[in-house]
Write a protein that holds these residues in place. Structure first.
Motif, PDB file in Angstrom:
ATOM      1  N   ALA A  62      10.174   2.361   2.559  1.00  0.00           N
ATOM      2  CA  ALA A  62      11.571   2.000   2.324  1.00  0.00           C
ATOM      3  C   ALA A  62      12.395   2.206   3.593  1.00  0.00           C
ATOM      4  CB  ALA A  62      12.155   2.827   1.189  1.00  0.00           C
ATOM      5  N   ASN A  63      13.326   1.291   3.821  1.00  0.00           N
ATOM      6  CA  ASN A  63      14.316   1.478   4.877  1.00  0.00           C
ATOM      7  C   ASN A  63      15.726   1.456   4.313  1.00  0.00           C
ATOM      8  OD1 ASN A  63      14.094  -1.422   4.405  1.00  0.00           O
ATOM      9  ND2 ASN A  63      15.423  -1.688   6.188  1.00  0.00           N
ATOM     10  N   GLY A  64      15.829   1.555   2.989  1.00  0.00           N
ATOM     11  CA  GLY A  64      17.149   1.556   2.385  1.00  0.00           C
ATOM     12  C   GLY A  64      17.121   2.074   0.965  1.00  0.00           C
ATOM     13  N   GLY A  65      18.269   2.595   0.535  1.00  0.00           N
ATOM     14  CA  GLY A  65      18.409   3.099  -0.824  1.00  0.00           C
ATOM     15  C   GLY A  65      18.035   4.557  -0.935  1.00  0.00           C
ATOM     16  N   HIS A  66      17.993   5.011  -2.177  1.00  0.00           N
ATOM     17  CA  HIS A  66      17.701   6.426  -2.415  1.00  0.00           C
ATOM     18  C   HIS A  66      16.602   6.606  -3.462  1.00  0.00           C
ATOM     19  CE1 HIS A  66      21.200   5.145  -4.858  1.00  0.00           C
ATOM     20  NE2 HIS A  66      20.604   5.797  -5.832  1.00  0.00           N
ATOM     21  N   ALA A  67      15.661   5.670  -3.509  1.00  0.00           N
ATOM     22  CA  ALA A  67      14.515   5.837  -4.402  1.00  0.00           C
ATOM     23  C   ALA A  67      13.678   7.023  -3.929  1.00  0.00           C
ATOM     24  CB  ALA A  67      13.672   4.568  -4.412  1.00  0.00           C
ATOM     25  N   ASP A  68      13.342   7.915  -4.830  1.00  0.00           N
ATOM     26  CA  ASP A  68      12.568   9.110  -4.493  1.00  0.00           C
ATOM     27  C   ASP A  68      11.079   8.789  -4.633  1.00  0.00           C
ATOM     28  OD1 ASP A  68      11.490  11.604  -4.100  1.00  0.00           O
ATOM     29  OD2 ASP A  68      12.807  12.640  -5.515  1.00  0.00           O
ATOM     30  N   LEU A  69      10.365   8.768  -3.520  1.00  0.00           N
ATOM     31  CA  LEU A  69       8.935   8.470  -3.533  1.00  0.00           C
ATOM     32  C   LEU A  69       8.084   9.730  -3.609  1.00  0.00           C
ATOM     33  CD1 LEU A  69       8.820   5.703  -0.760  1.00  0.00           C
ATOM     34  CD2 LEU A  69       9.136   5.426  -3.225  1.00  0.00           C
TER      35      LEU A  69
ATOM     36  N   THR B  21       7.792  11.996  -6.092  1.00  0.00           N
ATOM     37  CA  THR B  21       7.580  12.559  -7.431  1.00  0.00           C
ATOM     38  C   THR B  21       6.275  12.115  -8.066  1.00  0.00           C
ATOM     39  OG1 THR B  21       8.794  10.749  -8.490  1.00  0.00           O
ATOM     40  CG2 THR B  21      10.070  12.677  -7.814  1.00  0.00           C
ATOM     41  N   LEU B  22       5.381  11.533  -7.289  1.00  0.00           N
ATOM     42  CA  LEU B  22       4.130  11.021  -7.853  1.00  0.00           C
ATOM     43  C   LEU B  22       3.321  12.115  -8.535  1.00  0.00           C
ATOM     44  CD1 LEU B  22       2.202   8.625  -8.196  1.00  0.00           C
ATOM     45  CD2 LEU B  22       1.220   9.182  -5.968  1.00  0.00           C
ATOM     46  N   SER B  23       3.270  13.290  -7.932  1.00  0.00           N
ATOM     47  CA  SER B  23       2.459  14.373  -8.501  1.00  0.00           C
ATOM     48  C   SER B  23       2.968  14.815  -9.864  1.00  0.00           C
ATOM     49  CB  SER B  23       2.429  15.572  -7.547  1.00  0.00           C
ATOM     50  OG  SER B  23       3.730  16.105  -7.364  1.00  0.00           O
ATOM     51  N   ARG B  24       4.228  14.520 -10.148  1.00  0.00           N
ATOM     52  CA  ARG B  24       4.807  14.885 -11.452  1.00  0.00           C
ATOM     53  C   ARG B  24       4.701  13.750 -12.461  1.00  0.00           C
ATOM     54  NH1 ARG B  24       8.682  16.950  -7.821  1.00  0.00           N
ATOM     55  NH2 ARG B  24      10.308  15.460  -8.385  1.00  0.00           N
ATOM     56  N   GLY B  25       4.154  12.623 -12.026  1.00  0.00           N
ATOM     57  CA  GLY B  25       3.980  11.501 -12.934  1.00  0.00           C
ATOM     58  C   GLY B  25       5.265  10.772 -13.251  1.00  0.00           C
ATOM     59  N   THR B  26       6.278  10.894 -12.370  1.00  0.00           N
ATOM     60  CA  THR B  26       7.578  10.280 -12.628  1.00  0.00           C
ATOM     61  C   THR B  26       8.019   9.455 -11.427  1.00  0.00           C
ATOM     62  OG1 THR B  26       8.782  12.200 -11.767  1.00  0.00           O
ATOM     63  CG2 THR B  26       8.256  12.188 -14.124  1.00  0.00           C
ATOM     64  N   GLY B  27       9.062   8.651 -11.637  1.00  0.00           N
ATOM     65  CA  GLY B  27       9.675   7.918 -10.543  1.00  0.00           C
ATOM     66  C   GLY B  27       8.984   6.605 -10.233  1.00  0.00           C
ATOM     67  N   ILE B  28       9.551   5.877  -9.244  1.00  0.00           N
ATOM     68  CA  ILE B  28       9.042   4.553  -8.885  1.00  0.00           C
ATOM     69  C   ILE B  28       7.595   4.613  -8.418  1.00  0.00           C
ATOM     70  CG2 ILE B  28      10.122   4.809  -6.599  1.00  0.00           C
ATOM     71  CD1 ILE B  28      10.195   1.808  -6.350  1.00  0.00           C
ATOM     72  N   ALA B  29       7.236   5.667  -7.664  1.00  0.00           N
ATOM     73  CA  ALA B  29       5.864   5.756  -7.158  1.00  0.00           C
ATOM     74  C   ALA B  29       4.873   5.846  -8.308  1.00  0.00           C
ATOM     75  CB  ALA B  29       5.725   6.959  -6.235  1.00  0.00           C
ATOM     76  N   SER B  30       5.190   6.653  -9.299  1.00  0.00           N
ATOM     77  CA  SER B  30       4.289   6.809 -10.436  1.00  0.00           C
ATOM     78  C   SER B  30       4.197   5.521 -11.249  1.00  0.00           C
ATOM     79  CB  SER B  30       4.756   7.964 -11.324  1.00  0.00           C
ATOM     80  OG  SER B  30       3.787   8.261 -12.305  1.00  0.00           O
ATOM     81  N   ARG B  31       5.308   4.819 -11.388  1.00  0.00           N
ATOM     82  CA  ARG B  31       5.279   3.555 -12.122  1.00  0.00           C
ATOM     83  C   ARG B  31       4.411   2.525 -11.399  1.00  0.00           C
ATOM     84  NH1 ARG B  31      10.869   1.217 -13.305  1.00  0.00           N
ATOM     85  NH2 ARG B  31       9.612  -0.111 -14.666  1.00  0.00           N
ATOM     86  N   ILE B  32       4.489   2.522 -10.080  1.00  0.00           N
ATOM     87  CA  ILE B  32       3.646   1.601  -9.309  1.00  0.00           C
ATOM     88  C   ILE B  32       2.174   1.947  -9.486  1.00  0.00           C
ATOM     89  CG2 ILE B  32       2.994   0.966  -6.952  1.00  0.00           C
ATOM     90  CD1 ILE B  32       6.000   1.093  -6.243  1.00  0.00           C
ATOM     91  N   ILE B  33       1.846   3.233  -9.375  1.00  0.00           N
ATOM     92  CA  ILE B  33       0.450   3.647  -9.541  1.00  0.00           C
ATOM     93  C   ILE B  33      -0.044   3.322 -10.950  1.00  0.00           C
ATOM     94  CG2 ILE B  33      -1.136   5.609  -9.559  1.00  0.00           C
ATOM     95  CD1 ILE B  33      -0.315   4.786  -6.774  1.00  0.00           C
ATOM     96  N   ALA B  34       0.808   3.504 -11.940  1.00  0.00           N
ATOM     97  CA  ALA B  34       0.417   3.188 -13.316  1.00  0.00           C
ATOM     98  C   ALA B  34       0.083   1.710 -13.457  1.00  0.00           C
ATOM     99  CB  ALA B  34       1.540   3.584 -14.276  1.00  0.00           C
ATOM    100  N   ALA B  35       0.919   0.846 -12.868  1.00  0.00           N
ATOM    101  CA  ALA B  35       0.654  -0.591 -12.941  1.00  0.00           C
ATOM    102  C   ALA B  35      -0.627  -0.954 -12.207  1.00  0.00           C
ATOM    103  CB  ALA B  35       1.834  -1.365 -12.352  1.00  0.00           C
ATOM    104  N   VAL B  36      -0.855  -0.311 -11.068  1.00  0.00           N
ATOM    105  CA  VAL B  36      -2.043  -0.614 -10.269  1.00  0.00           C
ATOM    106  C   VAL B  36      -3.306  -0.168 -10.984  1.00  0.00           C
ATOM    107  CG1 VAL B  36      -3.256  -0.024  -8.131  1.00  0.00           C
ATOM    108  CG2 VAL B  36      -0.812  -0.600  -8.077  1.00  0.00           C
TER     109      VAL B  36
END
Length: 377
Positions: A346-353, A355-370
């Motif tokens: 990311a080069n913009g915004g405030h998305a928190d990447l 939180t994957l280890s906690r199973g939450t946030g955009i990163a976790s949603r991406i991993i879930a879809a993958v």
């Protein structure tokens, strides 16, 4: 703000996924498209997302602006500051020298930097530096350090000599504290051992062999073509440049790259082109808190589905690395058992990447879809 940003996102949402990859990953593309659009709307996410297996790119999208002044959208060729993802590369350089016998993980700073204050140097090993258990001073506690343009701080050793030779703040090895200074000291050790600058060593040992032509170390005084600027939106929804100098992070966070170049790196790590299988295993072996050498490894588990609480939750063993300096944020995740690679920058915004280890946030949603849809290979 949300409506205006959504329109901009729809205009800029680009990238390509091959037809064959789409046919093999039915459902992943629309799921990831939806996640990225939602993140762009809710948190102003701008950047790139790439998903690949060992043989092909399965998904690649960009959103937002690389340079708003000149209306240049993010693209597959955009270079991003990847913050502490740099530490993964630094750790691999250290492990190359460990593999050759020129460094030892249980060797101390005193073994490799003879000018370092001896009482401190003898107490801190390379492994403690790599896992943030050194107890040494944190550069975050040095007022104005990261924004400094002091021309006398040219090398990692200059920074170490000036700021980092004080006695540990607690017994080394007794406590974890994330600390950029640990990796600046590792950078000084690499420069001392090789007789080269960190940037030249990186080019010689990793970038040139892998053909990573869009990767290097940020120099704030040098124009780097296609390097994305950092942005966020104010309370009125107006896009604003968010300057955050990264050069002073050195071996701890000053790398820039593209998603495609990072994929080259992770595929090379996975196929043992850069390290032997045993050295790679050692690099990614987690300790008690999941901390490996420059990375984390743990069992990821998706957050519960509130609408379907009895539905099985996706799980995966991941090796991941995040970085975060102002608007510049990065996440890499490898899922070795399935041969999958996920890169988010990311080069913009405030998305928190982070939180994957906690199973939450955009990163976790991406991993879930993958993990639900991506074909392994």
């Amino acid at each position: 703000m949300g409506r205006r940003w959504l329109v901009g996102t729809a205009m800029l949402f680009g990238g390509a996924t091959s037809v064959s990859a789409q046919s093999r990953a039915t459902g992943m593309t629309p799921a990831l498209d939806s996640i990225i659009r939602e993140a762009a709307t809710s948190s102003g996410f701008m950047g790139t997302v790439l998903v690949a297996n060992r043989s092909r790119i399965l998904y690649q999208r960009q959103t937002g602006m690389a340079n708003a002044t000149w209306s240049i959208p993010n693209a597959a060729t955009t270079r991003f500051r990847v913050a502490s993802v740099t530490k993964q590369v630094t750790a691999l350089l250290i492990m190359q020298y460990v593999q050759s016998g020129q460094l030892r993980l249980n060797g101390s700073i005193a073994d490799y930097l003879p000018w370092f204050a001896a009482d401190t140097a003898r107490r801190v090993t390379l492994e403690l530096l790599l896992t943030h258990m050194s107890g040494l001073r944190d550069l975050d506690d040095v007022p104005g350090y990261y924004a400094s343009d002091d021309s006398t701080l040219r090398t990692h050793s200059d920074v170490v000599r000036r700021y980092l030779m004080a006695a540990p703040e607690w017994t080394p090895g007794s406590r974890f504290r994330y600390n950029n200074a640990d990796y600046v000291i590792l950078g000084a050790i690499l420069e001392e051992l090789s007789g080269m600058s960190f940037a030249a060593l990186l080019e010689t040992r990793i970038l040139a062999p892998l053909g990573m032509k869009n990767t290097g170390m940020v120099c704030e005084r040098t124009v780097i073509p296609r390097l994305a600027e950092g942005y966020d939106r104010n309370a009125n929804g107006i896009l604003q440049r968010q300057d955050e100098p990264v050069e002073r992070y050195l071996a701890s966070g000053a790398l820039y790259s593209t998603a495609d170049d990072l994929l080259r790196f992770y595929r090379a790590v996975d196929s043992h082109r850069l390290l032997s299988a045993s050295s790679t295993e050692r690099m990614f072996r987690p300790n008690g808190y999941g901390g490996a050498l420059g990375s984390w490894q743990y069992d990821w588990k998706a957050a519960p589905d509130s609408l379907h609480p009895d539905r099985p939750r996706a799980t995966a063993r991941v090796i991941e690395r995040q970085g975060w300096i102002g608007a510049y944020r990065g996440l890499s995740a490898m899922i070795p058992s399935r041969g999958l690679f996920v890169i988010v920058i990311a080069n913009g915004g405030h998305a928190d990447l982070s939180t994957l280890s906690r199973g939450t946030g955009i990163a976790s949603r991406i991993i879930a879809a993958v993990t639900s849809h991506a074909p392994s290979r």
